[in-house]
Motif scaffolding. Sequence first.
Motif, mmCIF file in Angstrom:
data_model
loop_
_atom_site.group_PDB
_atom_site.id
_atom_site.type_symbol
_atom_site.label_atom_id
_atom_site.label_comp_id
_atom_site.label_asym_id
_atom_site.label_seq_id
_atom_site.Cartn_x
_atom_site.Cartn_y
_atom_site.Cartn_z
ATOM 1 N N ASN A 89 0.858 -1.186 0.000
ATOM 2 C CA ASN A 89 0.000 0.000 0.000
ATOM 3 C C ASN A 89 0.895 1.238 0.000
ATOM 4 O OD1 ASN A 89 -1.795 2.088 0.457
ATOM 5 N ND2 ASN A 89 -3.055 0.917 1.885
ATOM 6 N N THR A 90 1.269 1.673 -1.207
ATOM 7 C CA THR A 90 2.184 2.816 -1.321
ATOM 8 C C THR A 90 1.509 4.126 -0.914
ATOM 9 O OG1 THR A 90 1.593 2.998 -3.669
ATOM 10 C CG2 THR A 90 3.559 1.712 -3.130
ATOM 11 N N ASP A 91 0.173 4.199 -1.061
ATOM 12 C CA ASP A 91 -0.537 5.422 -0.640
ATOM 13 C C ASP A 91 -0.419 5.615 0.865
ATOM 14 O OD1 ASP A 91 -1.430 6.143 -3.195
ATOM 15 O OD2 ASP A 91 -3.155 4.785 -3.043
ATOM 16 N N LEU A 92 -0.666 4.539 1.627
ATOM 17 C CA LEU A 92 -0.549 4.623 3.083
ATOM 18 C C LEU A 92 0.885 4.968 3.478
ATOM 19 C CD1 LEU A 92 -1.687 4.287 5.928
ATOM 20 C CD2 LEU A 92 -1.235 1.820 5.734
ATOM 21 N N ALA A 93 1.847 4.341 2.801
ATOM 22 C CA ALA A 93 3.254 4.607 3.125
ATOM 23 C C ALA A 93 3.598 6.076 2.896
ATOM 24 C CB ALA A 93 4.163 3.711 2.276
ATOM 25 N N ARG A 94 3.102 6.632 1.807
ATOM 26 C CA ARG A 94 3.391 8.040 1.490
ATOM 27 C C ARG A 94 2.809 8.982 2.549
ATOM 28 N NH1 ARG A 94 1.644 7.833 -3.150
ATOM 29 N NH2 ARG A 94 -0.423 8.772 -2.923
ATOM 30 N N TRP A 95 1.568 8.725 2.949
ATOM 31 C CA TRP A 95 0.933 9.592 3.941
ATOM 32 C C TRP A 95 1.541 9.402 5.333
ATOM 33 C CZ3 TRP A 95 -1.663 13.795 3.142
ATOM 34 C CH2 TRP A 95 -2.320 13.980 1.929
ATOM 35 N N LEU A 96 1.952 8.196 5.643
ATOM 36 C CA LEU A 96 2.592 7.950 6.933
ATOM 37 C C LEU A 96 3.921 8.701 7.009
ATOM 38 C CD1 LEU A 96 2.482 6.500 9.632
ATOM 39 C CD2 LEU A 96 3.545 4.499 8.548
ATOM 40 N N GLU A 97 4.653 8.683 5.898
ATOM 41 C CA GLU A 97 5.929 9.428 5.861
ATOM 42 C C GLU A 97 5.670 10.924 6.000
ATOM 43 O OE1 GLU A 97 9.841 10.042 2.939
ATOM 44 O OE2 GLU A 97 8.135 8.797 2.291
ATOM 45 N N ARG A 98 4.620 11.418 5.321
ATOM 46 C CA ARG A 98 4.311 12.845 5.391
ATOM 47 C C ARG A 98 3.913 13.250 6.813
ATOM 48 N NH1 ARG A 98 0.333 15.263 0.861
ATOM 49 N NH2 ARG A 98 1.922 14.175 -0.364
ATOM 50 N N SER A 99 3.268 12.354 7.531
ATOM 51 C CA SER A 99 2.841 12.677 8.895
ATOM 52 C C SER A 99 4.005 12.713 9.875
ATOM 53 C CB SER A 99 1.812 11.638 9.370
ATOM 54 O OG SER A 99 2.457 10.403 9.689
ATOM 55 N N GLY A 100 5.100 12.055 9.524
ATOM 56 C CA GLY A 100 6.260 12.025 10.414
ATOM 57 C C GLY A 100 6.148 10.983 11.512
ATOM 58 N N MET A 101 5.110 10.163 11.489
ATOM 59 C CA MET A 101 4.928 9.143 12.533
ATOM 60 C C MET A 101 5.644 7.846 12.171
ATOM 61 S SD MET A 101 0.932 9.490 13.764
ATOM 62 C CE MET A 101 0.210 9.618 12.121
ATOM 63 N N SER A 102 6.122 7.160 13.185
ATOM 64 C CA SER A 102 6.649 5.809 13.004
ATOM 65 C C SER A 102 5.490 4.822 13.026
ATOM 66 C CB SER A 102 7.625 5.471 14.133
ATOM 67 O OG SER A 102 6.911 5.431 15.374
ATOM 68 N N ASN A 103 5.757 3.575 12.686
ATOM 69 C CA ASN A 103 4.717 2.542 12.765
ATOM 70 C C ASN A 103 4.185 2.428 14.195
ATOM 71 O OD1 ASN A 103 5.476 2.157 10.152
ATOM 72 N ND2 ASN A 103 6.021 -0.016 10.362
ATOM 73 N N LYS A 104 5.092 2.475 15.134
ATOM 74 C CA LYS A 104 4.708 2.338 16.535
ATOM 75 C C LYS A 104 3.838 3.511 16.991
ATOM 76 C CE LYS A 104 6.706 1.575 21.126
ATOM 77 N NZ LYS A 104 7.973 1.409 21.898
ATOM 78 N N GLU A 105 4.213 4.739 16.571
ATOM 79 C CA GLU A 105 3.446 5.915 16.972
ATOM 80 C C GLU A 105 2.052 5.902 16.349
ATOM 81 O OE1 GLU A 105 2.406 9.608 18.684
ATOM 82 O OE2 GLU A 105 3.803 7.998 19.202
ATOM 83 N N LEU A 106 1.947 5.483 15.082
ATOM 84 C CA LEU A 106 0.633 5.390 14.445
ATOM 85 C C LEU A 106 -0.244 4.409 15.206
ATOM 86 C CD1 LEU A 106 -1.377 6.017 12.179
ATOM 87 C CD2 LEU A 106 -0.298 4.181 10.826
ATOM 88 N N ALA A 107 0.312 3.260 15.568
ATOM 89 C CA ALA A 107 -0.459 2.262 16.323
ATOM 90 C C ALA A 107 -0.931 2.842 17.656
ATOM 91 C CB ALA A 107 0.385 1.007 16.545
ATOM 92 N N ARG A 108 -0.049 3.583 18.333
ATOM 93 C CA ARG A 108 -0.428 4.166 19.627
ATOM 94 C C ARG A 108 -1.591 5.154 19.473
ATOM 95 N NH1 ARG A 108 -0.037 8.463 22.600
ATOM 96 N NH2 ARG A 108 1.007 9.678 20.982
ATOM 97 N N ARG A 109 -1.526 6.003 18.450
ATOM 98 C CA ARG A 109 -2.572 7.002 18.256
ATOM 99 C C ARG A 109 -3.889 6.365 17.823
ATOM 100 N NH1 ARG A 109 0.035 12.541 15.701
ATOM 101 N NH2 ARG A 109 2.001 12.514 16.883
#
Length: 450
Positions: A5-25
């Motif tokens: 899922n390159t779209d999710l990867a692009r937006w996750l990078e733009r948000s500046g969050m790590s995988n762990k931080e996204l899971a926490r939020r």
Amino acid sequence: MTSPNTDLARWLERSGMSNKELARRIKAAAQTWGQPHIQPDATAVRRWLGGLQPRQPVPDIIADVISASVGYRVTTYDLGFAEGGTADRSLLYNADFAITVEAVADLGRADVDRRTFLAAAPFAAVAAIGPSRDWLLNTLDQHPDPGPRVRLEDVTAVKNMFGEFQKMDIFQGGGSGRLILAEYMNQHVYPLLRRTHADDVRRALCEAAAEQTYLLGWMAYDNGEHGTAQRYLIQSLRLAEESRNAALGAHVLAGMADQATLLGSPTEGRRLAQAGRAGLGKHTSPACLADLWALEARALAKLDDKTQAAHAVVQSEAAYGRVRQEEEQEWAAFIDPAYLHGEHANTFRDLGDADTAEQHARLSIDHARQQRRARRGAMSQAALAVSHLQRRDLEAAHAAGLRTLKLSQRVKSSRCIEAVQDLQRRMEPFGAHRLVADFNEQARELVAAA
């Protein structure tokens, strides 16, 4: 094998969050959503990036989390997930204002992008009952509360645009300009709702947003997109509650009542109109009250309750007699003799009272002609034509039908098309009469184009 899922990867990078931080939020947001069982970890995020589609409502929660991080609305569509729960989500009247903001923003984006799932979204008659109940209870129980620290100038700019879009709807029909309004809301209004405001600014902004979200719903309704319309109206009702403007909320319920009755649920239509009247209370807008009584009369006529329908028309006329236009809100401008007599004409048409229907239709037509309101004129000409058909006067009905066609060609409105089609059905008992054939021939192009 799934694709990354390159779209999710692009937006996750733009948000500046790590995988762990996204899971926490996501875990924290799930608590707000009332979904405490949603407990993803960094491994789950890695699987989503690898192409795994999470179950609802996880995609919607991810969209909310990333939106909050980047500062503007990102949808499940943007993130590479399936269309998500936008259609169902926007049927909910959510107590959490932040979730309401995201639901209506998603709806606006889907509308502008013309997503197929939204176009196919059905109208659900019972979906209006919960929102109307919650709005009424919360409106009756409202009291001032302190708020945190957008400017009033920003709100004034939004409210000034409302009048222009309302004129576009009245004079050109709901199919003209709605996507322009939706794009304006997406770009300029819904983002303001996410910012902090002084309490008076917050209420004024929610009021302006509710007015224009209602107008989006009404335009969709007039264009025959009833599932979309219903979703806008429910979210408008929630924004109206947040604004503490009881008359505006009652006005939204009037639109919901009109839609329910039109789509074959007059019992629900009547209940919605009654809820609107109950919620007006001391904040009464005579124009809104007149509209609610008129729409209750329409529902009662469909239920074949002649006595109560006639009583409701009398109440509507009495309420309108108390109107002072300078004291009414801008959204009430359309509630005037052209509109109300048109609605009363349809009420008496459905009751089979051809003479009274004709009287109201002619009054509506005269006012609409003076105002150059083609849509209202077309629908009242159709009501006049039906009153002639009920008296077996095909020649007069044919003449009124042709006027209906002429006016309908000047606007983009599915309701006008439906009025023409209704006339065609009502003319069928006259068989192959030359006037019937002529009307059908002249109507063919208009109906085919729709």
